[in-house]
Design a protein around this motif. Structure first.
Motif, PDB file in Angstrom:
ATOM      1  N   PRO A 140       5.075  37.875  -4.540  1.00  0.00           N
ATOM      2  CA  PRO A 140       5.768  38.495  -3.411  1.00  0.00           C
ATOM      3  C   PRO A 140       6.081  37.513  -2.286  1.00  0.00           C
ATOM      4  O   PRO A 140       7.082  37.670  -1.591  1.00  0.00           O
ATOM      5  N   ALA A 141       5.255  36.503  -2.115  1.00  0.00           N
ATOM      6  CA  ALA A 141       5.482  35.521  -1.048  1.00  0.00           C
ATOM      7  C   ALA A 141       6.738  34.696  -1.294  1.00  0.00           C
ATOM      8  O   ALA A 141       7.323  34.161  -0.357  1.00  0.00           O
ATOM      9  N   ARG A 142       7.158  34.608  -2.546  1.00  0.00           N
ATOM     10  CA  ARG A 142       8.346  33.823  -2.906  1.00  0.00           C
ATOM     11  C   ARG A 142       9.382  34.674  -3.637  1.00  0.00           C
ATOM     12  O   ARG A 142      10.249  34.147  -4.331  1.00  0.00           O
ATOM     13  N   LEU A 143       9.311  35.981  -3.484  1.00  0.00           N
ATOM     14  CA  LEU A 143      10.145  36.886  -4.277  1.00  0.00           C
ATOM     15  C   LEU A 143      11.639  36.618  -4.101  1.00  0.00           C
ATOM     16  O   LEU A 143      12.360  36.455  -5.090  1.00  0.00           O
ATOM     17  N   ALA A 144      12.123  36.569  -2.878  1.00  0.00           N
ATOM     18  CA  ALA A 144      13.560  36.361  -2.652  1.00  0.00           C
ATOM     19  C   ALA A 144      14.011  35.025  -3.246  1.00  0.00           C
ATOM     20  O   ALA A 144      15.072  34.941  -3.874  1.00  0.00           O
ATOM     21  N   ALA A 168      10.329  46.933  -9.317  1.00  0.00           N
ATOM     22  CA  ALA A 168      11.725  47.329  -9.516  1.00  0.00           C
ATOM     23  C   ALA A 168      12.421  47.695  -8.207  1.00  0.00           C
ATOM     24  O   ALA A 168      13.581  47.313  -7.993  1.00  0.00           O
ATOM     25  N   ASP A 169      11.749  48.404  -7.329  1.00  0.00           N
ATOM     26  CA  ASP A 169      12.372  48.771  -6.047  1.00  0.00           C
ATOM     27  C   ASP A 169      12.688  47.534  -5.213  1.00  0.00           C
ATOM     28  O   ASP A 169      13.719  47.481  -4.538  1.00  0.00           O
ATOM     29  N   LEU A 170      11.821  46.533  -5.273  1.00  0.00           N
ATOM     30  CA  LEU A 170      12.081  45.281  -4.552  1.00  0.00           C
ATOM     31  C   LEU A 170      13.290  44.553  -5.154  1.00  0.00           C
ATOM     32  O   LEU A 170      14.091  43.960  -4.424  1.00  0.00           O
ATOM     33  N   PHE A 171      13.430  44.612  -6.468  1.00  0.00           N
ATOM     34  CA  PHE A 171      14.586  44.001  -7.131  1.00  0.00           C
ATOM     35  C   PHE A 171      15.872  44.698  -6.700  1.00  0.00           C
ATOM     36  O   PHE A 171      16.871  44.056  -6.394  1.00  0.00           O
ATOM     37  N   ARG A 172      15.837  46.043  -6.680  1.00  0.00           N
ATOM     38  CA  ARG A 172      17.024  46.799  -6.268  1.00  0.00           C
ATOM     39  C   ARG A 172      17.383  46.501  -4.809  1.00  0.00           C
ATOM     40  O   ARG A 172      18.555  46.343  -4.472  1.00  0.00           O
ATOM     41  N   ALA A 173      16.388  46.401  -3.956  1.00  0.00           N
ATOM     42  CA  ALA A 173      16.631  46.077  -2.552  1.00  0.00           C
ATOM     43  C   ALA A 173      17.252  44.684  -2.423  1.00  0.00           C
ATOM     44  O   ALA A 173      18.185  44.475  -1.637  1.00  0.00           O
ATOM     45  N   TRP A 174      16.786  43.732  -3.208  1.00  0.00           N
ATOM     46  CA  TRP A 174      17.345  42.380  -3.178  1.00  0.00           C
ATOM     47  C   TRP A 174      18.809  42.403  -3.611  1.00  0.00           C
ATOM     48  O   TRP A 174      19.647  41.730  -3.021  1.00  0.00           O
ATOM     49  N   LEU A 175      19.102  43.175  -4.656  1.00  0.00           N
ATOM     50  CA  LEU A 175      20.481  43.250  -5.146  1.00  0.00           C
ATOM     51  C   LEU A 175      21.439  43.831  -4.099  1.00  0.00           C
ATOM     52  O   LEU A 175      22.597  43.424  -4.026  1.00  0.00           O
ATOM     53  N   THR A 176      20.955  44.772  -3.308  1.00  0.00           N
ATOM     54  CA  THR A 176      21.821  45.397  -2.302  1.00  0.00           C
ATOM     55  C   THR A 176      21.770  44.687  -0.947  1.00  0.00           C
ATOM     56  O   THR A 176      22.463  45.085  -0.026  1.00  0.00           O
ATOM     57  N   GLY A 177      20.914  43.677  -0.846  1.00  0.00           N
ATOM     58  CA  GLY A 177      20.779  42.943   0.408  1.00  0.00           C
ATOM     59  C   GLY A 177      19.943  43.671   1.431  1.00  0.00           C
ATOM     60  O   GLY A 177      19.931  43.289   2.610  1.00  0.00           O
ATOM     61  N   SER A 178      19.228  44.701   0.997  1.00  0.00           N
ATOM     62  CA  SER A 178      18.350  45.437   1.916  1.00  0.00           C
ATOM     63  C   SER A 178      16.998  44.741   2.005  1.00  0.00           C
ATOM     64  O   SER A 178      16.530  44.175   1.019  1.00  0.00           O
ATOM     65  N   PRO A 179      16.358  44.817   3.171  1.00  0.00           N
ATOM     66  CA  PRO A 179      15.015  44.199   3.286  1.00  0.00           C
ATOM     67  C   PRO A 179      13.963  44.973   2.533  1.00  0.00           C
ATOM     68  O   PRO A 179      14.114  46.061   2.152  1.00  0.00           O
TER      69      PRO A 179
END
Length: 179
Positions: A140-144, A168-179
């Motif tokens: 998580p510290a390097r997820l993005a 999965a929710d973190l992946f979806r948030a990354w794809l949409t540019g949401s924090p």
């Protein structure tokens, strides 16, 4: 099947308790090392009870963790259910099945998602292994940073493979540019 009268535990549940209780938390794996007993379904004895029903694992998950001599796992679900899951910072996945590595129809469908999104599928087997590894747990510290390295096509493939994965929710948030 429940015991007569419907108020007891099932034979499977009872056997699972006996198996887990008799195995304790650790099994002697080799001189000087230990193998952790998986949690989740295995903790109830299901994987031990159904060992003959499941084919041998096709993949080996070498999870990076501060736990010394952590034993490799054989299934994605075992990675997610492992009591040490939150300590994993990465997983390396290799094919260990019998014979040459030929993708199943389900595995090929994941590679097709990666390809349709513009990802490199010149080696479908390597693309699948990369996507499967992405579906385990990323630090998580390097997820993005890691998701950017993997790229949108692999992240989409990971979500196709494991839409309910813990991250999965973190992946979806990354794809949409949401924090």
């Amino acid at each position: 099947m429940n015991s007569p009268g419907g108020n007891g535990i099932t034979r499977r549940e009872a056997l699972g308790v006996v198996l887990v209780g008799s195995l304790s938390a650790l099994l002697l794996h080799a001189p000087g090392s230990f193998l952790t007993v998986p949690t989740g379904a295995a903790a109830t004895g299901d994987s031990l009870l159904n060992a003959g029903d499941d084919p041998a694992p096709r993949f080996r998950f070498e999870c990076v963790t501060p736990v010394p001599e952590f034993a490799p796992l054989g299934r994605l679900e075992e990675v997610w259910a492992n009591s040490r899951y939150t300590t994993f910072t990465d997983c390396v996945v290799t094919y260990v099945g019998d014979g040459p590595f030929v993708l199943t129809a389900e595995e090929q469908a994941v590679v097709d998602v990666v390809g349709a999104a513009g990802g490199d599928v010149s080696s479908p087997q390597q693309t699948y292994l990369l996507t499967l590894a992405a579906s385990t747990r990323l630090d998580p510290a390097r997820l993005a940073e890691r998701l950017a390295q993997l790229g949108r096509p692999v992240v989409l493939g990971s979500l196709a493979l494991a839409p309910e994965a813990p991250q999965a929710d973190l992946f979806r948030a990354w794809l949409t540019g949401s924090p």
